[in-house]
Design a protein around this motif. Structure first.
Motif, mmCIF file in Angstrom:
data_model
loop_
_atom_site.group_PDB
_atom_site.id
_atom_site.type_symbol
_atom_site.label_atom_id
_atom_site.label_comp_id
_atom_site.label_asym_id
_atom_site.label_seq_id
_atom_site.Cartn_x
_atom_site.Cartn_y
_atom_site.Cartn_z
ATOM 1 N N ILE A 46 7.889 -19.606 140.237
ATOM 2 C CA ILE A 46 8.498 -20.692 139.459
ATOM 3 C C ILE A 46 9.767 -20.212 138.764
ATOM 4 N N PHE A 47 9.697 -19.038 138.134
ATOM 5 C CA PHE A 47 10.892 -18.487 137.479
ATOM 6 C C PHE A 47 12.004 -18.236 138.495
ATOM 7 N N MET A 48 11.648 -17.668 139.637
ATOM 8 C CA MET A 48 12.650 -17.354 140.649
ATOM 9 C C MET A 48 13.281 -18.610 141.245
ATOM 10 N N ALA A 96 18.801 -18.144 130.158
ATOM 11 C CA ALA A 96 17.519 -18.552 129.588
ATOM 12 C C ALA A 96 16.351 -18.135 130.473
ATOM 13 N N VAL A 97 16.480 -18.325 131.783
ATOM 14 C CA VAL A 97 15.379 -17.973 132.691
ATOM 15 C C VAL A 97 15.186 -16.464 132.763
ATOM 16 N N ILE A 98 16.282 -15.713 132.803
ATOM 17 C CA ILE A 98 16.171 -14.250 132.798
ATOM 18 C C ILE A 98 15.475 -13.773 131.529
ATOM 19 N N THR A 99 15.776 -14.429 130.414
ATOM 20 C CA THR A 99 15.103 -14.098 129.154
ATOM 21 C C THR A 99 13.610 -14.405 129.237
ATOM 22 N N LEU A 100 13.255 -15.538 129.854
ATOM 23 C CA LEU A 100 11.843 -15.872 130.042
ATOM 24 C C LEU A 100 11.134 -14.826 130.891
ATOM 25 N N ILE A 101 11.808 -14.346 131.932
ATOM 26 C CA ILE A 101 11.212 -13.321 132.791
ATOM 27 C C ILE A 101 10.942 -12.052 131.989
#
Length: 293
Positions: A46-48, A96-101
């Motif tokens: 999902i993140f990717m 934002a997504v990289i931070t979530l990862i």
């Protein structure tokens, strides 16, 4: 403000051509893997997929950005605003997504038992969905504000007013600097935790070193791509607020324009740092309870 800098234009057309070529290849491979080879919707997938979508937004804008570095813009303000919105989707959604990862990895390593309930595909999808909705809403608001107050311009993908933009400052502070602090904290804690882990064999020691290298590489590339742009935006806001020197303002705008080009490298480096090492990271970090990611 609209006068071109030939040196900046040559640098950008060269850089963007390389980014477009490599980004198309890497992201096409990522689409093939995540859409056709992976069947189960996991947290990592999902993140990717969200990261991939934001990178594709940037790739879509690159031919127009390359055109705008060589020619005056004749496609209208509405189309320019739409393209810039696609572009900024990559910049801030990717951050934002990289931070979530990074937070996801931090939670899995620091709180392995609680991670069983915290790390679920539904929660990951909800977090990504909120990020997209927030930035889409911000861009729509920005587009409406611009179209009401701006006239036709011959330049796109570049600030053409000497007036400091408060919204740009807010996006830089809360959309880039704050996530950067979080990313540095999570990466540092992960590295310290891995280094403190007692090694029971030579293979385990190699796995730990490799995992630490992955985290360090991800952090270094993030800073390489986004630190110059964040710094440039803040410095530009300060200079535009306190100075009326047109030559100085033009210089800092050229610097920010170059920094934006450097941040576009993220589109290619995402593939290297996350698509191809995500599985290895979780397989190699066998020091803690395993989770299906």
């Amino acid at each position: 403000m609209e006068k071109r800098n030939p040196s900046v234009d040559i640098f950008l057309i060269t850089l963007l051509t390389c980014v477009f070529t490599c980004g198309t290849i890497f992201n096409s491979l990522a689409v093939w893997v995540f859409c056709f080879k992976m069947k189960k919707w996991t947290v990592t997938r999902i993140f990717m997929m969200s990261l991939l979508a934001s990178d594709c937004c940037l790739l879509f804008t690159l031919p127009f950005r390359m055109y705008s570095t060589q020619q005056d813009w004749h496609l209208g303000n509405s189309w320019c605003n739409a393209l810039r919105s696609f572009y900024f989707m990559n910049t801030y959604v990717s951050i934002a997504v990289i931070t979530l990862i990074s937070i996801d990895r931090y939670v899995a390593i620091q709180f392995p038992m609680r991670a069983r309930t915290l790390r679920t595909p539904k929660k990951a999808a909800l977090a990504c969905g909120i990020i997209w909705l927030v930035y889409i809403a911000l861009r729509l608001y920005h587009i409406i504000s611009i179209e009401r107050s701006s006239s036709e311009s011959k330049i796109c993908f570049r600030k053409v007013t000497e007036r400091p933009l408060v919204l740009s400052l807010y996006l830089t502070v809360f959309g880039s600097c704050l996530p950067m602090v979080i990313l540095i904290f999570c990466s540092t804690q992960i590295i310290l935790t891995l280094k403190k882990k007692e090694k029971t064999s030579m293979n385990e020691e190699k796995d730990i070193k490799k995992s630490i290298s992955i985290v360090k590489t991800n952090l270094a590339i993030f800073l390489l791509c986004f630190l110059p742009l964040s710094t440039g935006n803040i410095v530009r806001f300060v200079i535009e607020s306190v100075s009326s020197d047109c030559s100085l303002i033009k210089l800092i705008n050229d610097v920010v324009h170059v920094a934006q080009g450097i941040s576009d490298l993220n589109c290619c480096l995402d593939s290297i740092c996350y698509y191809f090492v995500a599985k290895e990271f979780w397989e190699k970090v066998s020091l803690f309870p395993r989770f299906k990611n």
